[in-house]
Design a protein around this motif. Structure first.
Motif, short mmCIF file in Angstrom:
data_model
loop_
_atom_site.label_atom_id
_atom_site.label_comp_id
_atom_site.label_asym_id
_atom_site.label_seq_id
_atom_site.Cartn_x
_atom_site.Cartn_y
_atom_site.Cartn_z
N GLU A 133 -4.52 0.80 -8.81
CA GLU A 133 -4.11 -0.58 -8.53
C GLU A 133 -3.07 -0.99 -9.56
OE1 GLU A 133 -7.55 -3.19 -6.72
OE2 GLU A 133 -8.27 -2.14 -8.53
N LYS A 147 -6.65 6.78 -6.17
CA LYS A 147 -6.40 5.34 -6.14
C LYS A 147 -5.91 4.82 -7.49
CE LYS A 147 -8.59 0.89 -5.14
NZ LYS A 147 -9.82 0.18 -4.72
N ASP A 200 0.86 -1.19 0.00
CA ASP A 200 0.00 0.00 0.00
C ASP A 200 0.89 1.23 0.00
OD1 ASP A 200 -2.86 -1.09 0.48
OD2 ASP A 200 -1.63 -2.13 1.97
N VAL A 252 -1.54 -1.28 -4.05
CA VAL A 252 -2.62 -0.31 -4.10
C VAL A 252 -2.08 1.06 -3.72
CG1 VAL A 252 -4.86 0.37 -3.16
CG2 VAL A 252 -4.34 -2.07 -3.52
N GLY A 275 -3.11 4.97 -2.95
CA GLY A 275 -4.30 5.71 -2.59
C GLY A 275 -4.03 6.73 -1.49
#
Length: 762
Positions: free
Chosen positions: A50, A48, A41, A760, A762
């Protein structure tokens, strides 16, 4: 793209000051020390994203926000290739000797004097009000977030330094490096030296054109110094396309394999972007956050280098420190810069004076001064062009990008899902005028008289480009049935684009067209046909030159006739297990050297020699075949015979058996001499520089060249491969996992499926 201008990276280790504990730390049996999993992360100020790493280490970015996407790409590229990015930035900024020592001081001086940084800064100023400005900023922020929050790649610890912050100008510097590597040709200066050393008779070796095999059917010490930093004329590429009229799927097909230096890690970085459901996949250069060659949901595109003459040189009348320009005495623009140099006694700062004239960067060696004008020395918009390529949905939108692609001029092939095809050699091509008459650019112009100036061009300023070939006049073809480019002449003579030394020999192009002609006449083409063509090892050079050996058959003894008979029955394929390919490869080198011994006698090396196609077409009794050191008058068959004898002697001396004994893959990491197991495995290879399956063994300069990316687009199932792996981390499973596929002419599927381990943002 590395050389001793783009410094030959395998020699960087010479200047490294490594403590023995570094090598201890790098034991391959303690790989967990250097394994890099990274965070799952990551903070992203823009939103965001991915990222999925597939089985080949290809990152698949899934985003709904362009700035968030750019940030994530910057971070991930830094994770995988930060040292490579920083190394190229240091080359272009003239900052190698600060880290790697004074062996690289001369390189730093050259790059400072050429002031590529200023040209990148001008380009950045011109892009600040465009849609990609904020993306370049966000990309840089992503790189810097990695630098600030993660453990740096092992190379930084080996070299004992930390990279500076990444800036948008650095991304544009990478683009300038690529452009210089493909167009920074000092041939005009070499030509002047040849004329000085060998006289006007040498001009027959350098014609303006090599004929019909087209796409559309000085002070020597100065030159010897400067050519260390010029582009490699051995770099080349192949691309071709076939319309759906001739394919099994009824959709157009496109293939591309650019031939660049084979490096560890590879020149290219693979990635896939999915932005709001819109897919783009292909390759880019580490440090650039967009796909340079590839396809999206609607269109596909590929490049080969045009090779056109987009660099000129100007001499002046000098009066002390001033130069004469159109009846005015002007002082060059001067700036004193300091280069920080690492020495055995510590660091020292050395001053270098960066000078410019009205025409461009001023460089000097041994009392000879010349100003350099290059199309990359101004505001150029390739970054914006590539952005438009990435998101084009049709041929019209793609052509808007073509209009913005200035340098290096590229033979662009295009296909789309609607069935359209296109060839367009996009770029800026200068028109030179002297006394009201258009002239070729392969000379050194009188800068004091204002000869050969490019109207609308301002070096290190903002150009308006009036004195260049208009975009609409550039020769192009819309919806060809099929077309192929392999760096051969474009087939356009309205304006000068370059003489024969700016373009490749036509052999690869001839072979591609030969195969395509056969295919379209006999069957519906498939992806396997394109794969076979990219794997093709038949040498048109051998087909044309072996008869020269056979001409000498009556003069041969029985032993030499055995070798000649082998070549007589050969299929001309340059394959690693071939005895004939071994004989021919060594013979050809000897034949060239023995023919042009006059060059070597006056101190000119192989970089001054003419194209092979010119040698092929010399009359059998040309004076170039006569060895002036002997009383006899030699003709072509005499030199062919002598070359065969020398080749056989070399084969016996070194106990060579097959072509693969000399044609070996040897891809070196920058720290190869210190940590040898960073290198890729060695392997016997098929191909040579003139075959479609392109591989060029290590020569005198110590580098190798070959297909740096192979791509086949069918708009149903696509294929691709790079020579090595996508990760620059030695302990990654993706460090060299594509190498054997690539070396054996095999492929992986190139799709839009986002899969694998996830990060991820974000």
């Amino acid at each position: 793209m590395h050389r001793r201008g783009f410094v030959s990276l395998s020699v960087l280790a010479i200047a490294l000051y490594l403590a023995s504990n570094y090598l201890t730390m790098l034991s391959p049996f303690s790989g967990t020390l250097w394994s890099f999993e990274g965070k799952k992360d990551v903070r992203n100020p823009y939103g965001k994203v991915e990222v999925f790493y597939d089985e080949f280490g290809i990152p698949h970015f899934v985003a709904q926000n362009e700035k968030a996407l750019a940030f994530a790409i910057g971070y991930v590229q830094a994770k995988d290739r930060l040292f490579q990015m920083d190394l190229h930035r240091r080359i272009m900024r003239g900052e190698l000797s600060e880290v790697f020592g004074e062996d690289f001081y001369e390189s730093d001086v050259f790059y400072r004097k050429m002031d590529f940084v200023k040209s990148a800064e001008i380009t950045w100023e011109s892009l600040k009000n465009t849609e990609i400005a904020e993306l370049l900023i966000a990309y840089s922020e992503g790189v810097n977030h990695f630098i600030e929050t993660e453990k740096l790649p092992m190379e930084f610890q080996l070299a004992n330094y930390k990279p500076k912050k990444w800036e948008p100008v650095d991304t544009l510097l990478i683009a300038k490096e690529i452009a210089w590597g493909l167009t920074g040709n000092f041939w005009d200066l070499k030509r002047a030296v040849i004329l000085d050393k060998l006289g006007d008779k040498a001009l027959e070796l350098y014609p303006q054109s090599m004929g019909n095999y087209t796409i559309i059917r000085v002070n020597k010490s100065f030159v010897d110094w400067a050519k260390s930093f010029e582009s490699h004329n051995i770099l080349g590429s192949n691309n071709w396309l076939v319309s759906g009229k001739f394919t099994e799927t009824k959709k157009p097909m496109l293939a591309n394999d650019p031939h660049l230096l084979l490096t560890v890690p590879p020149v290219w970085y693979e990635m896939h972007i999915q932005l709001n459901g819109f897919n783009v996949r292909g390759v880019t250069f580490p440090g650039v956050g967009m796909i340079i060659i590839g396809r999206n949901d609607f269109v596909a595109w590929g490049f080969t280098n045009v090779g056109a003459d987009v660099i000129d040189f100007y001499y002046y009348v000098w009066n002390g420190s001033k130069y004469l320009y159109k009846d005015q005495w002007l002082e060059p623009e001067k700036k004193v810069e300091k280069i920080r140099v690492k020495t055995a006694k510590g660091f020292e700062e050395r001053e270098v004076v960066v000078e410019k004239t009205i025409h461009g960067a001023l460089i000097e060696r041994d009392g000879f001064k010349v100003a350099v004008a290059w199309t990359g020395f101004t505001n150029t918009s390739e970054a914006l062009a590539i952005y438009k390529y990435n998101y084009a949905r049709n041929i019209s939108e793609f052509m808007e990008g073509l209009k913005l692609f200035f340098v290096p001029a590229q033979n662009v092939v295009y296909a789309d899902i609607y069935g359209n095809t296109m060839y367009y050699p996009a770029g800026k091509y200068p028109i030179r005028v002297v006394n009201g008459k258009e002239v070729p650019g392969n000379t050194i112009f009188n800068g004091s008289a204002g000869e050969g100036e490019w109207r609308g061009f301002r070096a290190f300023g903002f150009s308006t480009w009036e004195g260049f070939i208009p975009f609409e006049e550039i020769p192009h073809v819309i919806n060809p049935d099929y077309i192929a480019t392999a760096n051969q002449e474009p087939g356009y003579w309205k304006h000068y684009l370059g003489d024969t030394m700016y373009f490749a020999d036509p052999y690869r192009g001839m072979r591609i067209y030969e195969v395509l002609d056969e295919l379209v006449a006999s069957k519906k083409i498939t992806a396997e046909d394109f794969m076979n063509l990219q794997r093709d090892t038949k040498s048109k050079v051998a087909e044309f030159f072996v008869p020269f050996i056979l001409e000498a058959y009556p003069k041969m003894d029985d032993e030499l006739r055995v070798y000649a008979d082998m070549l007589r029955n050969w299929d001309y394929r340059m394959e690693k297990d071939s005895k004939e390919a071994l004989i021919f490869a060594i013979w050809l080198e000897k034949f060239v050297n023995e023919t042009f011994d006059e060059f070597f006698a006056v101190g000119l090396d192989k970089s001054y020699l003419p194209r092979l196609y010119v040698l092929q077409n010399l009359p059998a009794k040309s004076e170039w075949f006569d060895d002036k050191r002997t009383e006899a008058v030699e003709t072509r068959d005499d030199i062919a015979l002598r070359a065969l004898k020398l080749a056989i002697e070399e084969i016996k001396k070194n106990n060579y058996k097959v072509y693969g004994d000399i044609n070996k893959l040897a891809m070196k990491h920058p720290f190869s001499r210190v940590v040898g197991y960073f290198d890729y495995p060695s392997k016997a290879m098929d191909g040579d520089e003139f075959t479609v399956f392109n591989f060029r063994r290590i020569g005198e300069m110590g580098y190798q060249v070959g297909s740096s990316w192979r791509m086949i687009v069918t708009f149903e199932k696509d294929y691709c491969v790079i020579p090595g792996g996508n990760s620059g981390n030695f302990f990654s499973k993706n460090y060299d996992d594509q190498l054997i596929l690539w070396a054996e002419g095999k492929y992986k599927v190139c799709d839009f499926s986002a899969r694998g381990e996830r990060i991820v943002f974000g």
